[in-house]
Design a protein around this motif. Structure first.
Motif, PDB file in Angstrom:
ATOM      1  N   VAL A  22       0.864  -1.179   0.000  1.00 20.84           N
ATOM      2  CA  VAL A  22       0.000   0.000   0.000  1.00 20.84           C
ATOM      3  C   VAL A  22       0.904   1.234   0.000  1.00 20.84           C
ATOM      4  O   VAL A  22       1.749   1.405   0.877  1.00 20.84           O
ATOM      5  CB  VAL A  22      -0.946   0.018   1.215  1.00 20.84           C
ATOM      6  N   CYS A  23       0.714   2.076  -1.006  1.00 17.14           N
ATOM      7  CA  CYS A  23       1.544   3.274  -1.159  1.00 17.14           C
ATOM      8  C   CYS A  23       1.243   4.281  -0.055  1.00 17.14           C
ATOM      9  O   CYS A  23       0.082   4.680   0.116  1.00 17.14           O
ATOM     10  CB  CYS A  23       1.283   3.896  -2.527  1.00 17.14           C
ATOM     11  N   PRO A  24       2.260   4.721   0.689  1.00 17.73           N
ATOM     12  CA  PRO A  24       2.011   5.725   1.733  1.00 17.73           C
ATOM     13  C   PRO A  24       1.735   7.118   1.152  1.00 17.73           C
ATOM     14  O   PRO A  24       1.171   7.958   1.829  1.00 17.73           O
ATOM     15  CB  PRO A  24       3.298   5.714   2.558  1.00 17.73           C
ATOM     16  N   SER A  25       2.090   7.339  -0.105  1.00 16.63           N
ATOM     17  CA  SER A  25       1.862   8.653  -0.722  1.00 16.63           C
ATOM     18  C   SER A  25       0.423   8.854  -1.185  1.00 16.63           C
ATOM     19  O   SER A  25      -0.161   9.912  -0.985  1.00 16.63           O
ATOM     20  CB  SER A  25       2.796   8.847  -1.915  1.00 16.63           C
ATOM     21  N   CYS A  26      -0.161   7.824  -1.831  1.00 16.78           N
ATOM     22  CA  CYS A  26      -1.507   8.003  -2.395  1.00 16.78           C
ATOM     23  C   CYS A  26      -2.524   6.979  -1.885  1.00 16.78           C
ATOM     24  O   CYS A  26      -3.707   7.096  -2.172  1.00 16.78           O
ATOM     25  CB  CYS A  26      -1.457   7.938  -3.924  1.00 16.78           C
ATOM     26  N   GLY A  27      -2.063   5.962  -1.149  1.00 20.86           N
ATOM     27  CA  GLY A  27      -2.975   4.978  -0.586  1.00 20.86           C
ATOM     28  C   GLY A  27      -3.339   3.834  -1.516  1.00 20.86           C
ATOM     29  O   GLY A  27      -4.117   2.960  -1.140  1.00 20.86           O
ATOM     30  N   TYR A  28      -2.776   3.811  -2.724  1.00 17.49           N
ATOM     31  CA  TYR A  28      -3.091   2.752  -3.683  1.00 17.49           C
ATOM     32  C   TYR A  28      -2.592   1.403  -3.168  1.00 17.49           C
ATOM     33  O   TYR A  28      -1.466   1.279  -2.707  1.00 17.49           O
ATOM     34  CB  TYR A  28      -2.438   3.064  -5.032  1.00 17.49           C
ATOM     35  N   ASP A  29      -3.455   0.387  -3.242  1.00 17.74           N
ATOM     36  CA  ASP A  29      -3.092  -0.975  -2.828  1.00 17.74           C
ATOM     37  C   ASP A  29      -2.709  -1.769  -4.076  1.00 17.74           C
ATOM     38  O   ASP A  29      -3.558  -2.168  -4.860  1.00 17.74           O
ATOM     39  CB  ASP A  29      -4.261  -1.642  -2.111  1.00 17.74           C
ATOM     40  N   ALA A  55       5.407   6.936  -6.944  1.00 15.09           N
ATOM     41  CA  ALA A  55       6.268   7.070  -5.765  1.00 15.09           C
ATOM     42  C   ALA A  55       7.174   5.840  -5.665  1.00 15.09           C
ATOM     43  O   ALA A  55       6.738   4.715  -5.891  1.00 15.09           O
ATOM     44  CB  ALA A  55       5.437   7.212  -4.501  1.00 15.09           C
ATOM     45  N   ILE A  56       8.425   6.087  -5.321  1.00 12.34           N
ATOM     46  CA  ILE A  56       9.398   4.999  -5.182  1.00 12.34           C
ATOM     47  C   ILE A  56       9.742   4.840  -3.708  1.00 12.34           C
ATOM     48  O   ILE A  56      10.107   5.799  -3.035  1.00 12.34           O
ATOM     49  CB  ILE A  56      10.675   5.295  -5.988  1.00 12.34           C
ATOM     50  N   ARG A  57       9.580   3.613  -3.230  1.00 12.75           N
ATOM     51  CA  ARG A  57       9.968   3.297  -1.847  1.00 12.75           C
ATOM     52  C   ARG A  57      11.151   2.356  -1.885  1.00 12.75           C
ATOM     53  O   ARG A  57      11.230   1.466  -2.725  1.00 12.75           O
ATOM     54  CB  ARG A  57       8.814   2.648  -1.094  1.00 12.75           C
ATOM     55  N   ARG A  58      12.065   2.553  -0.946  1.00 10.35           N
ATOM     56  CA  ARG A  58      13.257   1.704  -0.872  1.00 10.35           C
ATOM     57  C   ARG A  58      13.482   1.226   0.549  1.00 10.35           C
ATOM     58  O   ARG A  58      13.208   1.949   1.506  1.00 10.35           O
ATOM     59  CB  ARG A  58      14.494   2.501  -1.323  1.00 10.35           C
ATOM     60  N   ARG A  59      13.969   0.034   0.641  1.00 10.71           N
ATOM     61  CA  ARG A  59      14.436  -0.549   1.902  1.00 10.71           C
ATOM     62  C   ARG A  59      15.852  -1.034   1.622  1.00 10.71           C
ATOM     63  O   ARG A  59      16.060  -1.798   0.685  1.00 10.71           O
ATOM     64  CB  ARG A  59      13.585  -1.731   2.352  1.00 10.71           C
ATOM     65  N   THR A  60      16.819  -0.575   2.400  1.00 12.72           N
ATOM     66  CA  THR A  60      18.217  -0.930   2.150  1.00 12.72           C
ATOM     67  C   THR A  60      18.780  -1.661   3.353  1.00 12.72           C
ATOM     68  O   THR A  60      18.631  -1.187   4.486  1.00 12.72           O
ATOM     69  CB  THR A  60      19.050   0.334   1.854  1.00 12.72           C
ATOM     70  N   LEU A  61      19.419  -2.780   3.082  1.00 15.55           N
ATOM     71  CA  LEU A  61      20.092  -3.550   4.119  1.00 15.55           C
ATOM     72  C   LEU A  61      21.583  -3.522   3.874  1.00 15.55           C
ATOM     73  O   LEU A  61      22.039  -3.758   2.753  1.00 15.55           O
ATOM     74  CB  LEU A  61      19.623  -5.001   4.099  1.00 15.55           C
TER      75      LEU A  61
END
Length: 65
Positions: A22-29, A55-61
């Motif tokens: 679910v996009c935190p920017s627009c709420g799209y699932d 919107a681009i989301r990233r998780r970096t390890l």
């Protein structure tokens, strides 16, 4: 059921796909979407692009010792 043949990184990507689309920017699932994974040296980056707003989301390890 978790496969014993998948790496920890693949299992984490599957977890993101199961609970974090679910996009935190627009709420799209993005029910049919998935996170992409890329590695560079000792870093693993997971990335999801929202098909609705871009919107681009990233998780970096970091695998630093």
């Amino acid at each position: 059921m978790a496969s014993t043949h998948r790496s920890p990184f693949e299992r984490l990507r599957t977890q993101y796909n199961d609970v974090d689309l679910v996009c935190p920017s627009c709420g799209y699932d993005d029910e049919d979407g998935e996170w992409q994974a890329a590695t560079a040296g000792r870093t693993v980056q997971y990335r999801h692009v929202c098909p609705s707003c871009g919107a681009i989301r990233r998780r970096t390890l970091s695998l630093d010792s």
